[in-house]
Write a protein that holds these residues in place. Structure first.
Motif, PDB file in Angstrom:
ATOM      1  N   GLN A   1       5.761  13.467  -1.264  1.00  0.00           N
ATOM      2  CA  GLN A   1       4.372  13.774  -0.930  1.00  0.00           C
ATOM      3  C   GLN A   1       3.664  12.508  -0.485  1.00  0.00           C
ATOM      4  OE1 GLN A   1       2.472  15.781  -4.195  1.00  0.00           O
ATOM      5  NE2 GLN A   1       3.938  17.461  -4.232  1.00  0.00           N
ATOM      6  N   PHE A   2       2.519  12.699   0.144  1.00  0.00           N
ATOM      7  CA  PHE A   2       1.736  11.577   0.641  1.00  0.00           C
ATOM      8  C   PHE A   2       0.523  11.334  -0.251  1.00  0.00           C
ATOM      9  CE2 PHE A   2       4.030  13.002   4.389  1.00  0.00           C
ATOM     10  CZ  PHE A   2       4.467  11.796   4.920  1.00  0.00           C
TER      11      PHE A   2
ATOM     12  N   LEU B   1       0.872  -1.172   0.000  1.00  0.00           N
ATOM     13  CA  LEU B   1       0.000   0.000   0.000  1.00  0.00           C
ATOM     14  C   LEU B   1       0.909   1.222   0.000  1.00  0.00           C
ATOM     15  CD1 LEU B   1      -2.396  -1.155   2.870  1.00  0.00           C
ATOM     16  CD2 LEU B   1      -2.654  -1.591   0.412  1.00  0.00           C
ATOM     17  N   VAL B   2       0.956   1.931  -1.110  1.00  0.00           N
ATOM     18  CA  VAL B   2       1.882   3.052  -1.241  1.00  0.00           C
ATOM     19  C   VAL B   2       1.275   4.275  -0.576  1.00  0.00           C
ATOM     20  CG1 VAL B   2       3.204   4.481  -2.836  1.00  0.00           C
ATOM     21  CG2 VAL B   2       2.741   2.085  -3.393  1.00  0.00           C
ATOM     22  N   ASP B   3       1.960   4.762   0.457  1.00  0.00           N
ATOM     23  CA  ASP B   3       1.435   5.919   1.183  1.00  0.00           C
ATOM     24  C   ASP B   3       2.220   7.196   0.951  1.00  0.00           C
ATOM     25  OD1 ASP B   3       3.686   5.197   2.605  1.00  0.00           O
ATOM     26  OD2 ASP B   3       2.758   5.403   4.580  1.00  0.00           O
ATOM     27  N   ALA B   4       3.395   7.108   0.284  1.00  0.00           N
ATOM     28  CA  ALA B   4       4.206   8.305   0.090  1.00  0.00           C
ATOM     29  C   ALA B   4       5.177   8.102  -1.062  1.00  0.00           C
ATOM     30  CB  ALA B   4       4.978   8.648   1.365  1.00  0.00           C
ATOM     31  N   THR B   5       5.659   9.204  -1.615  1.00  0.00           N
ATOM     32  CA  THR B   5       6.655   9.191  -2.681  1.00  0.00           C
ATOM     33  C   THR B   5       7.961   9.790  -2.173  1.00  0.00           C
ATOM     34  OG1 THR B   5       6.218  11.421  -3.535  1.00  0.00           O
ATOM     35  CG2 THR B   5       4.807   9.653  -4.322  1.00  0.00           C
TER      36      THR B   5
ATOM     37  N   ALA C   1      -7.294   8.077   2.792  1.00  0.00           N
ATOM     38  CA  ALA C   1      -8.526   7.330   2.536  1.00  0.00           C
ATOM     39  C   ALA C   1      -8.306   6.257   1.473  1.00  0.00           C
ATOM     40  CB  ALA C   1      -9.633   8.287   2.089  1.00  0.00           C
ATOM     41  N   GLY C   2      -7.484   6.552   0.480  1.00  0.00           N
ATOM     42  CA  GLY C   2      -7.190   5.563  -0.547  1.00  0.00           C
ATOM     43  C   GLY C   2      -6.354   4.419  -0.012  1.00  0.00           C
ATOM     44  N   VAL C   3      -5.388   4.743   0.837  1.00  0.00           N
ATOM     45  CA  VAL C   3      -4.565   3.708   1.468  1.00  0.00           C
ATOM     46  C   VAL C   3      -5.448   2.792   2.323  1.00  0.00           C
ATOM     47  CG1 VAL C   3      -2.634   3.266   3.027  1.00  0.00           C
ATOM     48  CG2 VAL C   3      -2.535   5.222   1.452  1.00  0.00           C
TER      49      VAL C   3
END
Length: 414
Positions: free
Chosen positions: A330-331, A208-212, A335-337
């Protein structure tokens, strides 16, 4: 009877044949003949499964399923273009996964006669890789307004062919923007191989990608003076290639200094005149620095600037640099995560939070609409290589998660 998983794997095998290399990868840089063939195959697949196919002016390719007139679209996809002698999973998996997931939703809607509040669309973004035309993520950059269309269309490759010319050569553009006043995008989802080893190392199926990570990409020119390799005294040389070599070493030493919190590279180097008996007069380089910390990236940039000044004196050259492409860490929307995490839990699929060190089209889209970014494992973290590999079970599990995630998104969950 053929299962959904078997159908997906069979289609993925067909898609992987376009631009296939002997070592198991693909070579289909943006708007090349092989890329055009993969796009034509995708268009035929989408049309055959009831989608309406459209292209915008920068070459983004869409498959539209309208359940409800005038309703917004949930968009899902990735890219079909590759790096030179790249892997067959990078990008292409996400496009085909989105197509299969959307088609499964079409079948569910037809079977239940329950019309969702949102429509769904699949996208193949143009020139995500940025290997033939710079910058990367060009199609989604134009789509989100981060790059001007006019500038992107006149961008040329190393042979002087522009994006507009290349797209015309493969029939890759459309007459309109596809999504404008008549159609809107409400949310976006993308699934991709991790291109890292955290999932594979941990034996976890879904990231689950929460940040770049933040990134600075530079185009540099080291300017020296052309002269004879044998006759010119060493003290008199202004060797641009020597200066460029010092830059490459300095960039690697930056990574050594900051540790795993900073990734650095020189991915491209062009020497002029590139003759065996001539001291180089000019070298062009493409560098990048990436970090999960915006502050550390600022420090690294300042240190790089200091090192470049030292190299100019040591090698007797001039170093010109400019930012080619930058983005801050950035995050993704929480809600999508949470939505994707709930889907994985309901399906009994193992999950963990991960950050993306690479750029993806979702990093553009998340600034426009609520976005979900998912990863499945890359064996040994290998990517941008013919050795790139992801196991069939993980590929199919990813499609299952994406299907249910999109099912909840078209119901307005984001």
């Amino acid at each position: 009877m053929t299962t959904d998983a078997e159908r997906f794997l069979d289609d993925f095998t067909q898609l992987s044949a376009f631009g296939a290399t002997a070592a198991g990868g693909v070579e289909r840089q943006a708007a090349t003949a092989a890329d055009g063939q993969s796009r034509a195959w995708l268009a035929a697949w989408l049309t055959g499964h009831g989608f309406t196919v459209a292209q915008d002016r920068i070459g983004n390719q869409f498959g539209l399923l309208e359940f409800r007139p005038d309703a917004p679209y949930v968009l899902a996809g990735s890219h079909l273009d590759s790096q030179p002698r790249g892997g067959r999973f990078d990008g292409a998996y996400g496009v085909l996964a989105a197509a299969h997931a959307a088609d499964r939703l079409r079948a569910q809607v037809a079977a239940t006669a329950t019309v969702p509040p949102c429509n769904i669309a699949v996208v193949n973004w143009f020139n995500e890789e940025g290997s033939r035309f710079k910058p990367s993520m060009m199609g989604s950059g134009v789509f989100t307004g981060k790059l001007p269309l006019a500038g992107a269309l006149v961008t040329a490759d190393a042979a002087g062919v522009t994006v507009q010319e290349a797209l015309a050569g493969i029939g890759g553009t459309g007459p309109d923007d596809v999504f404008g006043t008549d159609r809107t995008v409400s949310s976006y989802a993308e699934i991709h191989i991790e291109q890292g080893r955290e999932l594979d190392k941990g034996g976890v199926t879904l990231g689950l990608v929460d940040a770049t990570w933040a990134a600075n990409k530079y185009e540099m020119a080291v300017i020296g003076a052309q002269s004879h390799t044998g006759a010119t005294a060493m003290a008199d040389r202004q060797d641009a290639l020597y200066g460029a070599a010092l830059v490459v070493v300095a960039v690697r030493e930056l990574a050594d200094r900051f540790g795993e919190e900073l990734h650095t590279s020189c991915g491209q180097l062009t020497v002029h005149p590139n003759s065996p008996v001539v001291v180089a007069r000019e070298v062009h380089l493409h560098l990048d620095l990436r970090s999960p910390s915006d502050e550390l990236l600022v420090q690294a940039d300042a240190e790089l600037h200091r090192r470049l000044a030292e190299i100019e004196v040591k090698a007797g050259v001039q170093v010109q640099r400019r930012f080619a492409h930058t983005w801050k860490g950035q995050f993704y929307q929480p809600a999508g995560v949470a939505l994707a995490g709930a889907v994985a839990a309901d399906l009994g699929i193992s999950q963990m939070l991960v950050q993306t060190r690479a750029g993806h089209d979702s990093t553009n889209m998340k600034d426009m609409v609520p976005t979900v970014m998912l990863f499945i494992p890359s064996v040994d973290g290998i990517s941008h290589s013919e050795a790139e590999f992801t196991r069939d079970d993980d590929l199919c599990a990813g499609v299952d998660v994406l299907t249910e995630t999109l099912a909840r998104m078209v119901q307005g969950a984001l």
